[in-house]
Design an enzyme around this catalytic site. Structure first.
Site, PDB file in Angstrom:
ATOM      1  CG  HIS A 158       5.105  15.055   5.716  1.00  0.00           C
ATOM      2  ND1 HIS A 158       4.421  16.242   5.776  1.00  0.00           N
ATOM      3  CD2 HIS A 158       4.364  14.140   6.390  1.00  0.00           C
ATOM      4  CE1 HIS A 158       3.299  16.056   6.456  1.00  0.00           C
ATOM      5  NE2 HIS A 158       3.236  14.783   6.848  1.00  0.00           N
ATOM      6  CE  LYS A 162       2.437  14.315   2.691  1.00  0.00           C
ATOM      7  NZ  LYS A 162       1.535  13.161   2.504  1.00  0.00           N
TER       8      LYS A 162
HETATM    9  N1  LIG Z   1      -4.335   9.817   6.986  1.00  0.00           N
HETATM   10  C1  LIG Z   1      -3.225   9.557   7.700  1.00  0.00           C
HETATM   11  O1  LIG Z   1      -3.228   9.521   8.944  1.00  0.00           O
HETATM   12  C2  LIG Z   1      -1.969   9.246   6.966  1.00  0.00           C
HETATM   13  C3  LIG Z   1      -1.977   9.237   5.604  1.00  0.00           C
HETATM   14  N2  LIG Z   1      -0.874   8.844   4.907  1.00  0.00           N
HETATM   15  C4  LIG Z   1      -1.052   8.749   3.469  1.00  0.00           C
HETATM   16  O2  LIG Z   1      -1.101   7.377   3.106  1.00  0.00           O
HETATM   17  C5  LIG Z   1      -0.626   7.215   1.775  1.00  0.00           C
HETATM   18  C6  LIG Z   1       0.465   6.151   1.742  1.00  0.00           C
HETATM   19  O3  LIG Z   1       1.607   6.606   2.450  1.00  0.00           O
HETATM   20  P1  LIG Z   1       2.902   5.684   2.610  1.00  0.00           P
HETATM   21  O4  LIG Z   1       2.534   4.408   3.273  1.00  0.00           O
HETATM   22  O5  LIG Z   1       3.941   6.555   3.204  1.00  0.00           O
HETATM   23  O6  LIG Z   1       3.251   5.426   1.070  1.00  0.00           O
HETATM   24  P2  LIG Z   1       4.043   4.174   0.421  1.00  0.00           P
HETATM   25  O7  LIG Z   1       4.422   4.637  -0.939  1.00  0.00           O
HETATM   26  O8  LIG Z   1       5.075   3.686   1.356  1.00  0.00           O
HETATM   27  O9  LIG Z   1       2.890   3.053   0.300  1.00  0.00           O
HETATM   28  C7  LIG Z   1       1.862   3.053  -0.635  1.00  0.00           C
HETATM   29  C8  LIG Z   1       1.607   1.613  -1.012  1.00  0.00           C
HETATM   30  O10 LIG Z   1       0.423   1.549  -1.817  1.00  0.00           O
HETATM   31  C9  LIG Z   1       0.673   0.587  -2.816  1.00  0.00           C
HETATM   32  N3  LIG Z   1      -0.242   0.769  -3.947  1.00  0.00           N
HETATM   33  C10 LIG Z   1      -0.260   1.787  -4.825  1.00  0.00           C
HETATM   34  N4  LIG Z   1      -1.210   1.563  -5.764  1.00  0.00           N
HETATM   35  C11 LIG Z   1      -1.785   0.373  -5.461  1.00  0.00           C
HETATM   36  C12 LIG Z   1      -2.812  -0.413  -6.045  1.00  0.00           C
HETATM   37  N5  LIG Z   1      -3.449  -0.019  -7.148  1.00  0.00           N
HETATM   38  N6  LIG Z   1      -3.136  -1.591  -5.467  1.00  0.00           N
HETATM   39  C13 LIG Z   1      -2.527  -1.992  -4.328  1.00  0.00           C
HETATM   40  N7  LIG Z   1      -1.536  -1.305  -3.729  1.00  0.00           N
HETATM   41  C14 LIG Z   1      -1.174  -0.116  -4.285  1.00  0.00           C
HETATM   42  C15 LIG Z   1       2.138   0.773  -3.194  1.00  0.00           C
HETATM   43  O11 LIG Z   1       2.666  -0.350  -3.877  1.00  0.00           O
HETATM   44  C16 LIG Z   1       2.754   0.993  -1.814  1.00  0.00           C
HETATM   45  O12 LIG Z   1       3.113  -0.239  -1.219  1.00  0.00           O
HETATM   46  C17 LIG Z   1      -0.165   8.603   1.328  1.00  0.00           C
HETATM   47  O13 LIG Z   1      -1.214   9.216   0.603  1.00  0.00           O
HETATM   48  C18 LIG Z   1       0.073   9.331   2.644  1.00  0.00           C
HETATM   49  O14 LIG Z   1      -0.022  10.716   2.544  1.00  0.00           O
HETATM   50  C19 LIG Z   1       0.275   8.483   5.515  1.00  0.00           C
HETATM   51  C20 LIG Z   1       0.363   8.496   6.885  1.00  0.00           C
HETATM   52  C21 LIG Z   1      -0.759   8.903   7.718  1.00  0.00           C
HETATM   53  O1  LIG Z   2       2.735  10.880   3.782  1.00  0.00           O
HETATM   54  C1  LIG Z   2       2.885  10.845   5.024  1.00  0.00           C
HETATM   55  O2  LIG Z   2       3.851  10.280   5.546  1.00  0.00           O
HETATM   56  C2  LIG Z   2       1.854  11.463   5.871  1.00  0.00           C
HETATM   57  N1  LIG Z   2       0.772  11.868   5.288  1.00  0.00           N
HETATM   58  C3  LIG Z   2      -0.360  12.466   5.913  1.00  0.00           C
HETATM   59  C4  LIG Z   2      -0.577  13.859   5.377  1.00  0.00           C
HETATM   60  O3  LIG Z   2      -0.479  14.051   4.150  1.00  0.00           O
HETATM   61  O4  LIG Z   2      -0.853  14.757   6.173  1.00  0.00           O
HETATM   62  C5  LIG Z   2      -0.344  12.345   7.404  1.00  0.00           C
HETATM   63  C6  LIG Z   2       0.998  12.355   8.059  1.00  0.00           C
HETATM   64  O5  LIG Z   2       1.413  13.666   8.242  1.00  0.00           O
HETATM   65  C7  LIG Z   2       2.031  11.511   7.336  1.00  0.00           C
END
Ligand SMILES: NC(=O)C1=CN([C@@H]2O[C@H](COP(=O)(O)OP(=O)(O)OC[C@H]3O[C@@H](n4cnc5c(N)ncnc54)[C@H](O)[C@@H]3O)[C@@H](O)[C@H]2O)C=CC1
Ligand SMILES: O=C(O)C1=N[C@H](C(=O)O)C[C@H](O)C1
Length: 269
Positions: A158, A162
């Site tokens: 990643h 992350k």
């Molecule tokens: N399940 C899936 O398919 C995927 C899951 N993810 C997960 O999604 C999460 C976010 O990933 P990214 O977007 O890359 O992170 P990022 O750090 O770019 O975005 C997270 C956002 O959440 C906001 N945030 C944090 N606490 C908050 C609160 N109390 N109230 C409102 N907003 C709040 C932050 O200010 C930030 O804008 C991670 O846990 C990642 O692993 C990411 C991609 C795919």
């Molecule tokens: O943090 C990310 O970017 C991603 N998070 C998810 C994970 O923890 O598997 C999904 C994806 O791989 C991207």
């Protein structure tokens, strides 16, 4: 337009938040009715379209989630564990479908979702893409077909921002492999090798985490035996695959009974 399910995006300024805003705005099956950021974030009070560098779309970023959830049919939440637990309570109060993509939640965190799932639909998955969810099924099948002469390693890569490891996807794949083998992942997971580790323990499922640059998300499940290896691989090159899955889950959840679901339920896999 008014009859379309209204969606709120939490963490709207994040990597996934912005992708979700774009995906919902482009959809003819849902409408964007709210965008949430944490208190003190510079985007709070701005129109989300303008904050993202485009035209105004008539949705102002707020740090008041309950007011926004009350007007919505679904909340799509890719933020952080502590925020997701707060949002789960509020989504349950508003009876809105809560789609959770947030990873890094502990078993204790996940247990706290249970009371919320009694009042509203929760769809949670460490990866919302079709490809990865299919890969979990393949992993389970291959693990069931092979004996423990085949060492199983889950390797994930990643981007350098992350914050959690192993990734949520790696853990899903590890769970699938463990299920295929008929063992409990907690008993066989090897998550941090360093120093004189000793030889690999037969039956363990190992995890390796690579962090660098702007890698969106890459996962290999390796089955390694003397003389041969099988590698199952998923490469994500565009976060749109996660956002499309999340929107699908939000729409799927509209007519479902309260409870906790995953993407296998949504995709019928
Ligand atoms: N399940 C899936 O398919 C995927 C899951 N993810 C997960 O999604 C999460 C976010 O990933 P990214 O977007 O890359 O992170 P990022 O750090 O770019 O975005 C997270 C956002 O959440 C906001 N945030 C944090 N606490 C908050 C609160 N109390 N109230 C409102 N907003 C709040 C932050 O200010 C930030 O804008 C991670 O846990 C990642 O692993 C990411 C991609 C795919
Ligand atoms: O943090 C990310 O970017 C991603 N998070 C998810 C994970 O923890 O598997 C999904 C994806 O791989 C991207």
């Amino acid at each position: 337009m008014e009859n379309l399910p209204g969606i709120v995006i939490t963490g709207a300024s994040g990597r996934m938040g912005q992708m979700l805003v774009q995906t919902v705005m482009a959809s003819d099956k849902a409408s964007l009715v709210g965008a949430i950021e944490r208190a003190g974030h510079p985007w709070v009070g701005m129109d989300i379209g303008e904050a993202m560098g485009g035209q105004a779309v008539g949705v102002v970023v707020t740090d008041q989630p309950l007011d926004a959830f009350a007007k919505a049919q679904a909340v799509i939440d890719f933020t952080a564990p502590a925020a997701t637990l707060q949002f789960a309570k509020l989504a349950a109060q508003a009876r809105a479908v809560h789609v959770i993509g947030t990873t890094g939640m502990t078993d204790e965190d996940i247990a706290k979702l249970e009371p919320c799932g009694r009042h509203a639909v929760i769809v949670r998955a460490g990866n919302m893409s079709l490809g990865v969810n299919l890969l979990t099924q393949l992993t389970k099948k291959v693990a069931a077909a092979l004996d423990d002469d085949f060492d199983i390693e889950v390797i994930e890569s990643h981007h350098n921002q992350k914050v959690d490891a192993p990734s949520g996807t790696a853990l899903m794949l590890g769970e699938a492999a463990a299920e295929g083998r008929g063992v409990d992942l907690a008993d066989v997971a090897d998550r941090g090798r360093d120093g004189i580790t000793g030889a690999r323990k037969k039956g363990d499922i190992g995890f390796v985490a690579i962090r660098g640059g702007d890698i969106v998300g890459e996962h290999d499940v390796m089955f390694a035996a003397p003389g041969e290896r099988i590698v199952l691989r998923h490469l994500a090159s565009d976060r749109a695959v996660f956002a499309r899955g999340a929107l699908k889950a939000a729409l799927w959840g509209q007519d479902k009974k309260p409870g906790e679901y995953d993407m296998l339920d949504v995709l019928g896999l």
